[in-house]
Design an enzyme around this catalytic site. Structure first.
Site, PDB file in Angstrom:
ATOM      1  N   LYS A  26      20.632  43.302  37.530  1.00 31.21           N
ATOM      2  CA  LYS A  26      21.199  42.109  38.172  1.00 31.21           C
ATOM      3  C   LYS A  26      20.651  41.955  39.594  1.00 31.21           C
ATOM      4  O   LYS A  26      20.334  40.848  40.036  1.00 31.21           O
ATOM      5  CB  LYS A  26      22.734  42.194  38.198  1.00 31.21           C
ATOM      6  N   HIS A  69      17.189  40.680  39.350  1.00 33.36           N
ATOM      7  CA  HIS A  69      17.325  39.259  38.991  1.00 33.36           C
ATOM      8  C   HIS A  69      17.533  38.432  40.263  1.00 33.36           C
ATOM      9  O   HIS A  69      16.867  37.423  40.481  1.00 33.36           O
ATOM     10  CB  HIS A  69      18.501  39.078  38.024  1.00 33.36           C
ATOM     11  N   ASN A  70      18.447  38.872  41.105  1.00 33.79           N
ATOM     12  CA  ASN A  70      18.711  38.122  42.329  1.00 33.79           C
ATOM     13  C   ASN A  70      17.516  38.132  43.270  1.00 33.79           C
ATOM     14  O   ASN A  70      17.228  37.125  43.924  1.00 33.79           O
ATOM     15  CB  ASN A  70      19.933  38.699  43.050  1.00 33.79           C
ATOM     16  N   GLU A  88      15.151  35.667  42.063  1.00 27.08           N
ATOM     17  CA  GLU A  88      15.713  34.343  42.395  1.00 27.08           C
ATOM     18  C   GLU A  88      15.333  33.963  43.841  1.00 27.08           C
ATOM     19  O   GLU A  88      14.928  32.823  44.106  1.00 27.08           O
ATOM     20  CB  GLU A  88      17.231  34.439  42.216  1.00 27.08           C
ATOM     21  N   SER A 117      25.491  36.770  35.862  1.00 34.28           N
ATOM     22  CA  SER A 117      24.849  35.704  36.623  1.00 34.28           C
ATOM     23  C   SER A 117      25.140  34.349  36.001  1.00 34.28           C
ATOM     24  O   SER A 117      25.308  34.234  34.798  1.00 34.28           O
ATOM     25  CB  SER A 117      23.337  35.897  36.671  1.00 34.28           C
TER      26      SER A 117
HETATM   27  P1  NBP Z   1      35.470  36.796  45.611  1.00 29.29           P
HETATM   28  O1  NBP Z   1      34.283  37.640  45.747  1.00 29.29           O
HETATM   29  O2  NBP Z   1      35.715  35.749  46.627  1.00 29.29           O
HETATM   30  O3  NBP Z   1      36.766  37.772  45.571  1.00 29.29           O
HETATM   31  C1  NBP Z   1      38.055  37.265  45.531  1.00 29.29           C
HETATM   32  C2  NBP Z   1      38.927  38.069  44.601  1.00 29.29           C
HETATM   33  O4  NBP Z   1      38.985  39.436  45.004  1.00 29.29           O
HETATM   34  C3  NBP Z   1      40.354  37.559  44.609  1.00 29.29           C
HETATM   35  O5  NBP Z   1      40.868  37.686  43.316  1.00 29.29           O
HETATM   36  C4  NBP Z   1      41.015  38.530  45.571  1.00 29.29           C
HETATM   37  O6  NBP Z   1      42.419  38.611  45.393  1.00 29.29           O
HETATM   38  C5  NBP Z   1      40.368  39.800  45.164  1.00 29.29           C
HETATM   39  N1  NBP Z   1      40.519  40.918  46.099  1.00 29.29           N
HETATM   40  C6  NBP Z   1      39.998  41.119  47.330  1.00 29.29           C
HETATM   41 BR1  NBP Z   1      39.018  39.891  48.237  1.00 29.29          BR
HETATM   42  N2  NBP Z   1      40.325  42.287  47.875  1.00 29.29           N
HETATM   43  C7  NBP Z   1      41.127  42.881  46.975  1.00 29.29           C
HETATM   44  C8  NBP Z   1      41.813  44.109  46.959  1.00 29.29           C
HETATM   45  N3  NBP Z   1      41.727  44.981  47.964  1.00 29.29           N
HETATM   46  N4  NBP Z   1      42.571  44.386  45.878  1.00 29.29           N
HETATM   47  C9  NBP Z   1      42.665  43.522  44.859  1.00 29.29           C
HETATM   48  N5  NBP Z   1      42.017  42.332  44.806  1.00 29.29           N
HETATM   49  C10 NBP Z   1      41.258  42.017  45.854  1.00 29.29           C
HETATM   50  O7  NBP Z   1      35.561  36.138  44.160  1.00 29.29           O
HETATM   51  P2  NBP Z   1      34.423  35.484  43.240  1.00 29.29           P
HETATM   52  O8  NBP Z   1      33.559  34.553  44.006  1.00 29.29           O
HETATM   53  O9  NBP Z   1      35.136  34.989  42.048  1.00 29.29           O
HETATM   54  O10 NBP Z   1      33.529  36.719  42.819  1.00 29.29           O
HETATM   55  C11 NBP Z   1      34.044  37.855  42.154  1.00 29.29           C
HETATM   56  C12 NBP Z   1      32.933  38.864  41.999  1.00 29.29           C
HETATM   57  O11 NBP Z   1      31.895  38.294  41.200  1.00 29.29           O
HETATM   58  C13 NBP Z   1      32.258  39.273  43.319  1.00 29.29           C
HETATM   59  O12 NBP Z   1      31.890  40.609  43.250  1.00 29.29           O
HETATM   60  C14 NBP Z   1      31.040  38.402  43.366  1.00 29.29           C
HETATM   61  O13 NBP Z   1      30.013  38.955  44.153  1.00 29.29           O
HETATM   62  C15 NBP Z   1      30.667  38.353  41.905  1.00 29.29           C
HETATM   63  N6  NBP Z   1      29.868  37.194  41.498  1.00 29.29           N
HETATM   64  C16 NBP Z   1      30.095  35.978  42.018  1.00 29.29           C
HETATM   65  C17 NBP Z   1      29.335  34.882  41.604  1.00 29.29           C
HETATM   66  C18 NBP Z   1      29.601  33.527  42.159  1.00 29.29           C
HETATM   67  O14 NBP Z   1      28.826  32.613  41.848  1.00 29.29           O
HETATM   68  N7  NBP Z   1      30.649  33.325  42.933  1.00 29.29           N
HETATM   69  C19 NBP Z   1      28.348  35.052  40.649  1.00 29.29           C
HETATM   70  C20 NBP Z   1      28.152  36.298  40.105  1.00 29.29           C
HETATM   71  C21 NBP Z   1      28.917  37.369  40.544  1.00 29.29           C
HETATM   72  P3  NBP Z   1      43.395  37.633  46.254  1.00 29.29           P
HETATM   73  O15 NBP Z   1      43.406  36.351  45.512  1.00 29.29           O
HETATM   74  O16 NBP Z   1      44.670  38.343  46.203  1.00 29.29           O
HETATM   75  O17 NBP Z   1      42.812  37.534  47.623  1.00 29.29           O
END
Ligand code: NBP
Length: 473
Positions: free
Chosen positions: A182, A185-186, A189, A128
């Site tokens: 987690k 936690h959400n 939130e 988080s």
């Molecule tokens: P996203 O959740 O937007 O995911 C994008 C990533 O997933 C890119 O690297 C994309 O590759 C890859 N991807 C996908 Br979509 N499908 C795929 C597949 N079939 N094979 C391989 N790669 C694949 O990214 P994020 O916002 O950085 O979040 C990542 C994780 O962290 C998520 O689970 C999210 O819920 C979690 N999270 C996010 C936050 C936040 O604040 N954003 C906080 C805490 C946790 P590509 O570039 O080739 O499309």
């Protein structure tokens, strides 16, 4: 070149985590399905540490020291399974896979079991703190075997947020424990934000204050028991003026709150476990109702109260107490749910440590979490947070003001589902007798569902239609 740890999935979270690792001195191998993103990371931040570029997952595996450690940071769901399946075919027994995405804990349990079959370690890790947390130090909630944690724990602890010299990262338990925590936690939130929003609404509509003035109120509150990241940013958002119109920002934003689903997961799981996570549920429902545009428009002329209530001189202070009371109730609900899940799934989650790792890096970081840690340290078997001596005193002090606020809100016609539900939870918990006895009577009347008595053991049924004599069930 070799690397100590790998990251695959270089969107916002993955690339920031990789940079965090590199900045802490870990040579980190980086991979992304679309390689352009890997290039972009290296072009923009390659000088922040040692990065090893991997074009494919096979290359990623090839450049890692053994046992290999890979953080998977892709979109939760099918993408995670696809990446894990491919990696499982490339790794060797003893290697460690970490899923840092927002996976549902049931998926984590399934994946951990599948990886264990293959001799691989799987650490389902809740992270988080959003973008900034990932880069500068998130709150990290890992679940997995103690053996795996020995390998990856020190690395995770070194990139986590630090509060009072302690890292905001601890092994919470096996398999899904980390992602479960987690999720809660959400959920908390969601509840926290709903209480804040209701408090704002009362200040705005019942007390007639402007957003800029309300921002000041929250700023003041941030110096006391309520001190927290969410209260701090509430003041920021309320003080913001829309550059295009010159109006308060909060007045130009559409009043429909969206959700990605972790709040809903918490409530659904609360229902399954029989845990009254009412504060979180009200927050999820309030967002859902806000999105019912058509019904809201149709209902806009339904009558409200004919006169506005007179507000006491201490209304603002009362609101602070109500907000604090509701918050304590929601945390009590969340921690109770973690305890119950621990029983159900065979985890032994340290609740004091859970509160401790939420003190920094994450969205619900707050000063009073120290007190929760103290409460569970003093009594690890505390049955409910509110019966801890400190919290009993705190909520006891808040409750009179909280009642005035809920009554005023009802009289003013301002909805406070979160604040009111928290108070109902508090009063239900402390009630000597609950009307559940009547519910049992009704169930026995129409369905012969039986009841227990307070004066002797066993199950009983009253023959309601035939002389009303009582028989043992
Ligand atoms: P996203 O959740 O937007 O995911 C994008 C990533 O997933 C890119 O690297 C994309 O590759 C890859 N991807 C996908 Br979509 N499908 C795929 C597949 N079939 N094979 C391989 N790669 C694949 O990214 P994020 O916002 O950085 O979040 C990542 C994780 O962290 C998520 O689970 C999210 O819920 C979690 N999270 C996010 C936050 C936040 O604040 N954003 C906080 C805490 C946790 P590509 O570039 O080739 O499309």
């Amino acid at each position: 070149r070799t690397a100590q740890i790998g990251v695959t999935g270089l969107a916002t979270m993955g690339s920031n985590l990789a940079r965090n690792l590199a900045r802490r001195g870990y040579p980190v191998a980086v991979h992304n399905r679309t390689q352009a993103k890997t290039r972009e990371l290296l072009d923009q931040h390659g000088d922040e540490g040692v990065f090893v570029e991997a074009a494919t997952l096979a290359e990623l595996v090839a450049v890692l020291e053994r046992p290999r450690k890979i953080i998977v940071m892709v979109k939760a769901g099918a993408g995670t399974d696809a990446v894990l399946d491919e990696l499982a075919g490339l790794l060797e027994p003893g290697d460690i896979l970490l899923d840092g995405g927002n996976a549902h804990f049931a998926d984590t349990r399934r994946r951990e079991a599948a990886m264990r079959e293959k001799g691989l370690h799987f650490v389902g890790t809740g992270i988080s703190g959003g973008e900034e947390g990932a880069l500068l130090g998130p709150s990290i909630m890992p679940g997995g075997s103690a053996e795996a944690y020995e390998q990856v724990g020190p690395i995770l602890e070194s990139i986590a947020a630090v509060v009072d010299g302690e890292p905001c990262c601890v092994r919470l338990g096996p398999d899904g424990a980390g992602h479960f925590v987690k999720m809660v936690h959400n959920g908390i939130e969601y509840a926290d934000m709903q209480f804040i929003a209701e408090t704002y609404d009362l200040l705005r509509r019942a007390a007639g204050r402007e957003p800029a003035e309300i921002a000041e109120v929250f700023r003041t509150w941030n110096d006391g028991d309520l001190e927290s990241y969410l209260i701090e940013i509430t003041a920021e958002v309320l003080a913001h003026v829309d550059p295009a119109t010159g109006k308060p920002f909060v007045d130009v934003v559409a009043d429909r709150a969206e959700q990605k689903g972790t709040g809903r997961w918490t409530v659904r799981e609360g229902l399954e476990l029989g845990e009254p996570v009412a504060g979180i549920a009200e927050a999820v429902f309030a967002r859902a109702l806000s999105g019912h545009v058509e019904q809201r428009a149709a209902a806009a002329n339904l009558p409200g109260p004919s006169a506005s209530p007179k507000l006491g001189d201490d209304f603002v202070d009362d609101l602070r107490e109500a907000l604090y009371g509701a918050k304590l109730a929601a945390y009590a609900q969340g921690f109770s749910m973690i305890t119950e899940a621990g029983r159900e799934y065979g985890w032994d989650i340290d609740l004091g440590a859970t509160a401790r790792i939420w003190r920094g890096g994450c969205i619900i970081r707050a000063r009073f979490l120290n007190r929760i840690t103290d409460a569970y340290r003093a009594d690890p078997d505390l049955v409910n947070l509110l019966v801890d001596e400190y919290f009993t005193e705190q909520i006891g002090r808040a409750q009179e003001a909280w009642r005035r606020v809920v009554a005023t809100a009802a009289a003013a016609g301002v909805p406070v589902p979160g604040l009111a539900s928290g108070l109902a939870y508090y009063d239900s918990l402390r009630a000597e007798r609950l009307p559940a006895a009547l519910v049992q009577g009704l169930r026995d009347y129409f369905g012969a569902h039986t009841y227990q008595r307070i004066d002797r053991p066993g199950g009983f049924h009253t023959r309601w239609g035939q002389g009303r004599d009582e028989v043992e069930a």
